[in-house]
Enzyme design. Structure first.
Site, PDB file in Angstrom:
ATOM      1  NE  ARG A 219      -4.283  -1.331   0.115  1.00  0.00           N
ATOM      2  CZ  ARG A 219      -4.467  -2.382  -0.675  1.00  0.00           C
ATOM      3  NH1 ARG A 219      -3.495  -2.746  -1.493  1.00  0.00           N
ATOM      4  NH2 ARG A 219      -5.595  -3.060  -0.647  1.00  0.00           N
ATOM      5  CD  GLU A 248      -2.569   3.467  -5.680  1.00  0.00           C
ATOM      6  OE1 GLU A 248      -3.699   2.984  -5.930  1.00  0.00           O
ATOM      7  OE2 GLU A 248      -1.622   2.779  -5.298  1.00  0.00           O
ATOM      8  CG  HIS A 265      -2.802  -0.538  -6.635  1.00  0.00           C
ATOM      9  ND1 HIS A 265      -3.341   0.217  -5.609  1.00  0.00           N
ATOM     10  CD2 HIS A 265      -2.761  -1.810  -6.170  1.00  0.00           C
ATOM     11  CE1 HIS A 265      -3.621  -0.580  -4.575  1.00  0.00           C
ATOM     12  NE2 HIS A 265      -3.269  -1.807  -4.903  1.00  0.00           N
TER      13      HIS A 265
END
Length: 350
Positions: A219, A248, A265
Site C-alpha cells: 500500500r 492514487e 497498482h
C-alpha cells in the site's frame, strides 16, 4: 435483493445477474450514497470508501471487497452498525509473487544486480509475503533466482506465536534495515496500534543506508514518499520498484520519473489472481442467498500465437514483464485509473 457492484471486477456481472434481477454496475469511485440507499449487498474494490458517509441510512447488510486489503472499509463502523464485511485474503498473492520475481529478473538484467549475492528482506509475511518467498525461492522452473539470504519481518505474526517457514527465523525491522540489500513490502496499511504501518519507512528508516533497493507492492502509505525521494537523492536507495502510491490515482511525478519500475497498482492483476478474487467474492455473496457457489469461472487462455521460450528466464518475462506496464504509466500517468480498468491479459503460467 439489490446488489451494487464495481463494474471493473472481472467475470462477476453475469454471475450476480443469475442471483437477482436487481444489479447495478458502476465504476467504484462513482458509487454514491444514493446508489446504495436501497441496496442490500455492495461489492467493491479499493476505489470505494465504505464508511458512514456512503452507507449511513442504507439497507446494505453485506460489503464484500474483491481485494486482499481492506483499509478502504471502515470495519469498526460497519461492525457497530450490523453490516457484515468480507475480503479475499490471498486471492492474488501468487500474482504479486510473479510481479516481484519478474522485477528482480529485470533488476538483474538491466541494473546488473547480482541476485546471488543479495539478501532479500520480506516485510509482511501473510498470504502475499509467503507467496513472494515461494516465488523467489522456488524460482522459475530450471532457473532459480538463488538469493543469498532471505529475512522475514512480521511483528504481529511473531507476537502471535506463529512460526516462520522452516529453516528461517523472525527478525526485526531494524535488522531488515541493516542487512537487507533488497526490501520488499507486503503489509496491510494500518494507522493505529503498536504495529501501525503508516509511513513505516520514513526518514529515520533510510538514515545511514546506502544502495538499498526497495519494492513496494503493498500500500502506498507504508512508505513516506518524500522521505523516499530524499533517500534516493542521498544514495540510501539506489533503485525503486513501486506499484502502490500515497495519493492514487494522483501519483508523485518525481517518484514516477525516478523509479526503475513504476506501475499503476496492478501487481495482483494477473487473470489468475482476478479469477480467484471473483470466485471468493461470489462465495461470500452466495452465502447470503443460501445458494452453493457453483459458478465456473476460469481465466482466459493465452493467445494461440503465444510461443513460450525454451529459456526459463525469458519465458518468465514473456508471461509477465513489469517494464511494459512501467513504460505505459510513465508515458501517460494521467490515465492511471484507465490503465487499471483496461489491464491486458496476464497469466501466471503457460
Amino acid at each position: 435483493m439489490k446488489i451494487v457492484a464495481d463494474d471493473k471486477i472481472p467475470y462477476i456481472e453475469p454471475c450476480l445477474r443469475a442471483l437477482t434481477d436487481d444489479v447495478v454496475m458502476k465504476p467504484g469511485q462513482d458509487i454514491t450514497a444514493a446508489d446504495v440507499r436501497d441496496a442490500h449487498i455492495l461489492v467493491v474494490r479499493t476505489r470505494t470508501r465504505c464508511d458512514a458517509s456512503l452507507l449511513s441510512g442504507s439497507s446494505v447488510f453485506l460489503v464484500a471487497t474483491a481485494t486482499i486489503g481492506y483499509d478502504h472499509l471502515d470495519t469498526r463502523w460497519l461492525e457497530e452498525h450490523g453490516i457484515a464485511w468480507a475480503n479475499c485474503p490471498g486471492c492474488n498473492a501468487s500474482s504479486v509473487g510473479q510481479y516481484v520475481n519478474s522485477s528482480l529478473l529485470q533488476l538483474q538484467r538491466q541494473r546488473g544486480v547480482d541476485l546471488k549475492g543479495c539478501t532479500l528482506g520480506i516485510v509482511g509475511v501473510g498470504h502475499v509475503g509467503t507467496a513472494v518467498w515461494r516465488s523467489v525461492t522456488e524460482g522459475i522452473p530450471g532457473a532459480p533466482l538463488g538469493l543469498r539470504r532471505i529475512l522475514f519481518c512480521d511483528p504481529p505474526r511473531q507476537q502471535a506465536g506463529d512460526t516462520p517457514p522452516e529453516g528461517y527465523e523472525w527478525c526485526s525491522l531494524e535488522r531488515i534495515r541493516e542487512e537487507a540489500d533488497i526490501i520488499t513490502l507486503h503489509t496491510p496499511l494500518t494507522r493505529e496500534g503498536d504495529n501501525a504501518t503508516w509511513h513505516l519507512l520514513d526518514d529515520a528508516f533510510f538514515e545511514g543506508l546506502h544502495g538499498r533497493i526497495l519494492i513496494n507492492a503493498a500500500r502506498g502509505g507504508i512508505v513516506d514518499e518524500q522521505a523516499l525521494l530524499r533517500a534516493m537523492s542521498g544514495g540510501a536507495v539506489s533503485d525503486v520498484v513501486i506499484d502502490t502510491w500515497e495519493s492514487e490515482p494522483h501519483i508523485n511525478d518525481e517518484l514516477l520519473r525516478r523509479a526503475f519500475i513504476a506501475t499503476p497498482h496492478i501487481a495482483g492483476y494477473s487473470a489468475d489472481g482476478k479469477t480467484n478474487a471473483t470466485r471468493m467474492t461470489l462465495r461470500h455473496v452466495c452465502r447470503f442467498f443460501f445458494r452453493p457457489m457453483d459458478f465456473d469461472i476460469q481465466p482466459p487462455s493465452l493467445p494461440a500465437d503465444f510461443h513460450p521460450s525454451s529459456d526459463a528466464e525469458e519465458r518468465a518475462l514473456q508471461l509477465y514483464d513489469p517494464c511494459r506496464d512501467s513504460e505505459r504509466l510513465k508515458a501517460s500517468p494521467e490515465t492511471f485509473e484507465w490503465q487499471r480498468g483496461h489491464y491486458p491479459l496476464r497469466r501466471e503460467m503457460v
